[in-house]
Design an enzyme around this catalytic site. Structure first.
Site, PDB file in Angstrom:
ATOM      1  N   GLU A  39     -59.347  -7.683  -2.648  1.00 48.18           N
ATOM      2  CA  GLU A  39     -58.050  -8.195  -2.205  1.00 48.18           C
ATOM      3  C   GLU A  39     -57.816  -9.557  -2.852  1.00 48.18           C
ATOM      4  O   GLU A  39     -58.656 -10.454  -2.723  1.00 48.18           O
ATOM      5  CB  GLU A  39     -58.040  -8.306  -0.666  1.00 48.18           C
ATOM      6  CG  GLU A  39     -56.908  -9.129  -0.078  1.00 48.18           C
ATOM      7  CD  GLU A  39     -55.519  -8.656  -0.502  1.00 48.18           C
ATOM      8  OE1 GLU A  39     -55.207  -7.472  -0.314  1.00 48.18           O
ATOM      9  OE2 GLU A  39     -54.739  -9.490  -1.015  1.00 48.18           O
ATOM     10  N   ASN A 118     -52.674 -11.421   1.076  1.00 47.33           N
ATOM     11  CA  ASN A 118     -53.643 -11.795   2.111  1.00 47.33           C
ATOM     12  C   ASN A 118     -54.388 -10.537   2.516  1.00 47.33           C
ATOM     13  O   ASN A 118     -53.893  -9.431   2.294  1.00 47.33           O
ATOM     14  CB  ASN A 118     -52.913 -12.364   3.344  1.00 47.33           C
ATOM     15  CG  ASN A 118     -51.846 -11.404   3.861  1.00 47.33           C
ATOM     16  OD1 ASN A 118     -50.728 -11.378   3.346  1.00 47.33           O
ATOM     17  ND2 ASN A 118     -52.189 -10.610   4.842  1.00 47.33           N
ATOM     18  N   MET A 122     -48.890  -6.862   3.725  1.00 45.07           N
ATOM     19  CA  MET A 122     -47.673  -7.093   4.511  1.00 45.07           C
ATOM     20  C   MET A 122     -47.839  -6.680   5.973  1.00 45.07           C
ATOM     21  O   MET A 122     -47.102  -7.129   6.837  1.00 45.07           O
ATOM     22  CB  MET A 122     -46.514  -6.290   3.920  1.00 45.07           C
ATOM     23  CG  MET A 122     -45.801  -7.002   2.808  1.00 45.07           C
ATOM     24  SD  MET A 122     -44.188  -6.252   2.541  1.00 45.07           S
ATOM     25  CE  MET A 122     -43.611  -7.271   1.190  1.00 45.07           C
ATOM     26  N   ALA A 129     -42.647  -0.745  12.980  1.00 46.21           N
ATOM     27  CA  ALA A 129     -41.865   0.460  13.269  1.00 46.21           C
ATOM     28  C   ALA A 129     -42.427   1.625  12.451  1.00 46.21           C
ATOM     29  O   ALA A 129     -42.581   1.516  11.237  1.00 46.21           O
ATOM     30  CB  ALA A 129     -40.398   0.226  12.945  1.00 46.21           C
ATOM     31  N   VAL A 232     -57.990  -7.842  -9.050  1.00 50.04           N
ATOM     32  CA  VAL A 232     -58.308  -6.771  -9.990  1.00 50.04           C
ATOM     33  C   VAL A 232     -57.302  -6.858 -11.133  1.00 50.04           C
ATOM     34  O   VAL A 232     -56.088  -6.738 -10.917  1.00 50.04           O
ATOM     35  CB  VAL A 232     -58.285  -5.393  -9.304  1.00 50.04           C
ATOM     36  CG1 VAL A 232     -58.374  -4.272 -10.333  1.00 50.04           C
ATOM     37  CG2 VAL A 232     -59.450  -5.288  -8.321  1.00 50.04           C
ATOM     38  N   HIS A 449     -39.130  -2.499   1.710  1.00 55.73           N
ATOM     39  CA  HIS A 449     -39.575  -1.099   1.639  1.00 55.73           C
ATOM     40  C   HIS A 449     -39.331  -0.555   0.227  1.00 55.73           C
ATOM     41  O   HIS A 449     -38.474   0.288   0.027  1.00 55.73           O
ATOM     42  CB  HIS A 449     -38.788  -0.229   2.642  1.00 55.73           C
ATOM     43  CG  HIS A 449     -38.953  -0.644   4.068  1.00 55.73           C
ATOM     44  ND1 HIS A 449     -38.086  -0.253   5.072  1.00 55.73           N
ATOM     45  CD2 HIS A 449     -39.900  -1.403   4.670  1.00 55.73           C
ATOM     46  CE1 HIS A 449     -38.497  -0.754   6.226  1.00 55.73           C
ATOM     47  NE2 HIS A 449     -39.588  -1.465   6.011  1.00 55.73           N
ATOM     48  N   ASN A 483     -46.197   2.601  -0.679  1.00 54.13           N
ATOM     49  CA  ASN A 483     -44.841   3.156  -0.600  1.00 54.13           C
ATOM     50  C   ASN A 483     -44.356   3.665  -1.957  1.00 54.13           C
ATOM     51  O   ASN A 483     -43.468   4.508  -2.026  1.00 54.13           O
ATOM     52  CB  ASN A 483     -43.877   2.105  -0.049  1.00 54.13           C
ATOM     53  CG  ASN A 483     -44.307   1.612   1.324  1.00 54.13           C
ATOM     54  OD1 ASN A 483     -44.957   2.349   2.062  1.00 54.13           O
ATOM     55  ND2 ASN A 483     -43.965   0.374   1.663  1.00 54.13           N
ATOM     56  N   THR A 495     -44.077   2.975   6.046  1.00 48.98           N
ATOM     57  CA  THR A 495     -45.542   2.789   6.058  1.00 48.98           C
ATOM     58  C   THR A 495     -46.276   3.977   6.673  1.00 48.98           C
ATOM     59  O   THR A 495     -47.332   4.381   6.180  1.00 48.98           O
ATOM     60  CB  THR A 495     -45.897   1.477   6.798  1.00 48.98           C
ATOM     61  OG1 THR A 495     -45.076   0.445   6.259  1.00 48.98           O
ATOM     62  CG2 THR A 495     -47.351   1.114   6.616  1.00 48.98           C
TER      63      THR A 495
HETATM   64  P1  FAD Z   1     -49.410  -4.098   1.232  1.00 46.76           P
HETATM   65  O1  FAD Z   1     -49.481  -4.172   2.707  1.00 46.76           O
HETATM   66  O2  FAD Z   1     -48.357  -4.866   0.550  1.00 46.76           O
HETATM   67  O3  FAD Z   1     -50.831  -4.520   0.671  1.00 46.76           O
HETATM   68  C1  FAD Z   1     -51.096  -4.585  -0.712  1.00 46.76           C
HETATM   69  C2  FAD Z   1     -52.223  -5.585  -0.915  1.00 46.76           C
HETATM   70  O4  FAD Z   1     -52.668  -5.505  -2.272  1.00 46.76           O
HETATM   71  C3  FAD Z   1     -51.778  -7.028  -0.699  1.00 46.76           C
HETATM   72  O5  FAD Z   1     -52.594  -7.627   0.269  1.00 46.76           O
HETATM   73  C4  FAD Z   1     -51.948  -7.670  -2.074  1.00 46.76           C
HETATM   74  O6  FAD Z   1     -52.353  -9.019  -1.996  1.00 46.76           O
HETATM   75  C5  FAD Z   1     -53.024  -6.809  -2.704  1.00 46.76           C
HETATM   76  N1  FAD Z   1     -53.001  -6.849  -4.179  1.00 46.76           N
HETATM   77  C6  FAD Z   1     -51.916  -6.776  -5.000  1.00 46.76           C
HETATM   78  N2  FAD Z   1     -52.287  -6.820  -6.285  1.00 46.76           N
HETATM   79  C7  FAD Z   1     -53.647  -6.932  -6.299  1.00 46.76           C
HETATM   80  C8  FAD Z   1     -54.619  -7.024  -7.323  1.00 46.76           C
HETATM   81  N3  FAD Z   1     -54.255  -6.969  -8.623  1.00 46.76           N
HETATM   82  N4  FAD Z   1     -55.923  -7.176  -6.991  1.00 46.76           N
HETATM   83  C9  FAD Z   1     -56.295  -7.201  -5.675  1.00 46.76           C
HETATM   84  N5  FAD Z   1     -55.404  -7.113  -4.639  1.00 46.76           N
HETATM   85  C10 FAD Z   1     -54.102  -6.967  -4.959  1.00 46.76           C
HETATM   86  N6  FAD Z   1     -42.919  -1.276   7.223  1.00 46.76           N
HETATM   87  C11 FAD Z   1     -42.722  -0.320   8.157  1.00 46.76           C
HETATM   88  O7  FAD Z   1     -43.006   0.852   7.900  1.00 46.76           O
HETATM   89  N7  FAD Z   1     -42.219  -0.629   9.375  1.00 46.76           N
HETATM   90  C12 FAD Z   1     -41.842  -1.891   9.709  1.00 46.76           C
HETATM   91  O8  FAD Z   1     -41.383  -2.135  10.829  1.00 46.76           O
HETATM   92  C13 FAD Z   1     -42.022  -2.917   8.736  1.00 46.76           C
HETATM   93  N8  FAD Z   1     -41.649  -4.172   9.009  1.00 46.76           N
HETATM   94  C14 FAD Z   1     -41.946  -5.157   8.117  1.00 46.76           C
HETATM   95  C15 FAD Z   1     -41.646  -6.484   8.466  1.00 46.76           C
HETATM   96  C16 FAD Z   1     -42.075  -7.523   7.651  1.00 46.76           C
HETATM   97  C17 FAD Z   1     -41.738  -8.951   8.031  1.00 46.76           C
HETATM   98  C18 FAD Z   1     -42.813  -7.235   6.464  1.00 46.76           C
HETATM   99  C19 FAD Z   1     -43.337  -8.355   5.605  1.00 46.76           C
HETATM  100  C20 FAD Z   1     -43.058  -5.918   6.079  1.00 46.76           C
HETATM  101  C21 FAD Z   1     -42.621  -4.862   6.891  1.00 46.76           C
HETATM  102  N9  FAD Z   1     -42.865  -3.534   6.573  1.00 46.76           N
HETATM  103  C22 FAD Z   1     -42.601  -2.561   7.497  1.00 46.76           C
HETATM  104  C23 FAD Z   1     -43.455  -3.138   5.289  1.00 46.76           C
HETATM  105  C24 FAD Z   1     -44.944  -2.829   5.462  1.00 46.76           C
HETATM  106  O9  FAD Z   1     -45.627  -3.974   5.850  1.00 46.76           O
HETATM  107  C25 FAD Z   1     -45.451  -2.251   4.161  1.00 46.76           C
HETATM  108  O10 FAD Z   1     -44.780  -1.015   3.949  1.00 46.76           O
HETATM  109  C26 FAD Z   1     -46.954  -1.978   4.171  1.00 46.76           C
HETATM  110  O11 FAD Z   1     -47.685  -3.131   4.453  1.00 46.76           O
HETATM  111  C27 FAD Z   1     -47.353  -1.421   2.802  1.00 46.76           C
HETATM  112  O12 FAD Z   1     -48.731  -1.188   2.794  1.00 46.76           O
HETATM  113  P2  FAD Z   1     -49.567  -1.191   1.433  1.00 46.76           P
HETATM  114  O13 FAD Z   1     -50.995  -1.022   1.801  1.00 46.76           O
HETATM  115  O14 FAD Z   1     -49.010  -0.182   0.519  1.00 46.76           O
HETATM  116  O15 FAD Z   1     -49.264  -2.595   0.738  1.00 46.76           O
END
Ligand code: FAD
Length: 516
Positions: A39, A118, A122, A129, A232, A449, A483, A495
């Site tokens: 991460e 972090n 996200m 939701a 990465v 999204h 996504n 999500t």
């Molecule tokens: P992320 O949670 O974005 O995680 C990706 C991770 O990869 C990050 O921590 C990033 O730092 C890491 N990363 C990126 N590049 C690299 C690299 N090269 N090397 C190492 N690490 C890397 N979604 C919903 O479905 N319902 C909701 O109600 C909703 N509300 C939201 C409200 C807010 C305020 C926010 C900020 C987001 C919301 N979302 C919601 C969106 C939801 O958080 C995301 O859809 C979800 O977190 C996506 O998951 P993920 O694992 O694909 O990516």
């Protein structure tokens, strides 16, 4: 000395809920597999990946949000929901904006495209939701979709009753249902929003983040390790197969190669294609069919709240125990769902707010739960040319290929936005008295999204990046998550769906590990 292992069975890039879903399923189904998660961002909460809203101390919570904002940790964010409607180009706490390349002349762009960096991604900041996709939002070639969504509910800890004791939630749902349910199938009727939240025994709310997805089974798995502050920079390949990852330790600046039999890139919908592109893995569909959910918002006030409560025998409305329980930890005290349908291709998220998003006229005391924020997310008209492109020369603040977003709303998108604006006014009137003279259309990208950039396909037809198991076509052993994998134009929060797709990919890896 490197803090990384030389070789693992599975390397996961990104610690958001989709990367965490791979770690969880592998810990359950293939506990002997050595799994390392990398991460780029720091650990900001305990257990690793926990939602920052669970941090009770406000100063510590704000510090965790600030540390999630990557290169923009010192920039101001929009704390007051009212400021969101001012149209400022600002990020929300815990997120940061793409600083450049978010809009090309003559195009709409995604002016508020944002990221979190972090542990937990996200989902350390999200609203939680977790609606299921319906109608054309569903991925028709996945016959096991409902089973996978059920698994995603389990991993994310989704509930529907956490706010049942909050004031006026039933009333809000009744009023919305009276306005829209007629003629709708059961799945498309107004209902409680499934939320990734539960109440502890002492009544406090616990919002799910990647910590809940990982669960004790992953935390106690001696074969699982999580490395924070680890960027990465590329996926390694050998003979066309995924063979590991190249990692830059942000604490020392040193670069290391970690060999792996399987690599999962779960680095969000903009940075997953970035990692693939930086690795020279560039299928035609990479970064394309980018889609975001254009969003309109409005608010209403239940003017007759006191009378309604008195008439129901509930006495003067008060948050009672919920006031103590929710306190500053909750920005809303009830969430209702008006599902997407193909006729009305927008998804309604109706949240009862603790405060009005805009200043209210007069000094009427606000009855808790009586201010209702309405949001409609619109499904995009998918276009091949809507895309994120990467530069061969310019780099971003992490030294990765710089992004340029190409993004346009089509005539159909404008029609749907017009319909959504008309619909939200009707919904606001159904609930109470609208606040403000018209709905507000959020700057593009505000939904957070982003989808489609590593889309799944039933076959390798040149219009998709990965198979139904999320394995990148032509690169065995390389999986994508997040996504970006969702191939349909969804309007609902994505999500739950992307975690469901991650479950399928993880099960595929577990089965393959068991068979060799
Ligand atoms: P992320 O949670 O974005 O995680 C990706 C991770 O990869 C990050 O921590 C990033 O730092 C890491 N990363 C990126 N590049 C690299 C690299 N090269 N090397 C190492 N690490 C890397 N979604 C919903 O479905 N319902 C909701 O109600 C909703 N509300 C939201 C409200 C807010 C305020 C926010 C900020 C987001 C919301 N979302 C919601 C969106 C939801 O958080 C995301 O859809 C979800 O977190 C996506 O998951 P993920 O694992 O694909 O990516």
């Amino acid at each position: 000395m490197s803090r990384y292992p030389e070789s693992v069975d599975v390397a996961i890039v990104g610690s958001g809920p989709t990367g965490a879903a791979y770690a969880r399923i592998l810990s359950e189904q293939a506990p002997d597999a050595v799994v390392a998660m990398f991460e780029v961002g720091p650990s900001v909460s305990t257990p690793a990946g926990a939602h920052v809203k669970n941090i009770e101390d406000e100063a510590l919570r704000q510090e965790a949000q600030r540390r999630s904002q990557g290169p923009a940790a010192e920039e101001a964010t929009v704390r007051n929901p009212g400021a969101v409607t001012s149209g400022m180009r600002r990020a929300r706490p815990g997120t940061y904006l793409l600083p450049e390349g978010y809009q090309v002349d003559g195009e709409d762009g995604l002016p508020v495209a944002a990221f979190s960096s972090n542990v937990g991604g996200m989902a350390a900041h999200w609203t939680g939701a977790c609606p299921r996709p319906g109608g054309s939002e569903r991925i028709s070639f996945l016959t096991d979709l409902d089973e996978l969504l059920g698994e995603a509910d389990r991993l994310l800890g989704v509930t529907t009753d956490a706010f049942d004791r909050a004031p006026f939630t039933a009333l809000v749902r009744e009023r919305l249902a009276a306005a829209v349910d007629d003629g709708r199938e059961e799945w498309a009727r107004v209902q409680r929003m499934p939320l990734a939240v539960h109440r502890r025994e002492d009544g406090r709310l616990v919002w799910s983040g990647s910590d809940i997805v990982l669960g004790d089974v992953t935390r106690q798995n001696p074969n699982f390790s999580l490395f924070d502050e680890s960027l990465v920079t590329s996926v390694l390949t050998e003979d066309g197969r995924a063979a590991g990852v190249r990692v830059r330790d942000l604490r020392t600046g040193e670069q290391h190669d970690v060999h792996a039999r399987f690599v999962v890139v779960a680095a969000d919908a903009l940075r997953t294609p970035q990692v693939l592109w930086a690795s020279g893995i560039r299928p035609d569909a990479l970064g394309r069919t980018l889609n975001d959910q254009a969003q309109v918002v409005y608010a209403a006030r239940i003017k007759d709240a006191a009378e309604v409560a008195a008439a129901s025998g509930a006495g003067a409305p008060s948050l009672g125990t919920d006031e103590v329980i929710d306190g500053p930890l909750s920005e809303q005290s009830g969430v209702s769902w008006v599902p997407f349908t193909d006729d009305k291709p927008f998804h309604g998220q109706i949240m009862q707010l603790d405060a009005s998003p805009v200043p209210l006229a007069g000094d009427d005391p606000v009855v808790p739960g009586s201010i209702v924020g309405l949001g409609l997310f619109c499904a995009k008209d998918l276009q091949w040319d809507d895309r994120v492109e990467f530069s061969a020369d310019e780099v971003d603040s992490y030294g990765m290929p710089a992004m340029t977003i190409h993004y346009r709303l089509t005539d159909r998108d404008h029609e749907i936005l017009d319909a959504a604006r008309a619909e939200i006014v009707e919904l606001a009137k159904a609930v109470g008295e609208p606040i403000g003279d018209r709905p507000f259309t959020m700057p593009l990208g505000a939904s957070l999204h982003y989808q489609g950039t590593t889309r799944m396909g039933e076959t390798d037809d040149g219009r998709s990046v990965c198979s139904p198991d999320s394995q990148v076509w032509d690169v065995p052993g390389l999986f994508v998550a997040g996504n970006g994998v969702i191939p349909t134009a969804t309007a609902c929060n994505p999500t739950l769906t992307s975690v469901a797709l991650a479950v399928r990919g993880a099960l595929h890896i577990a089965r393959t590990l068991a068979s060799v």
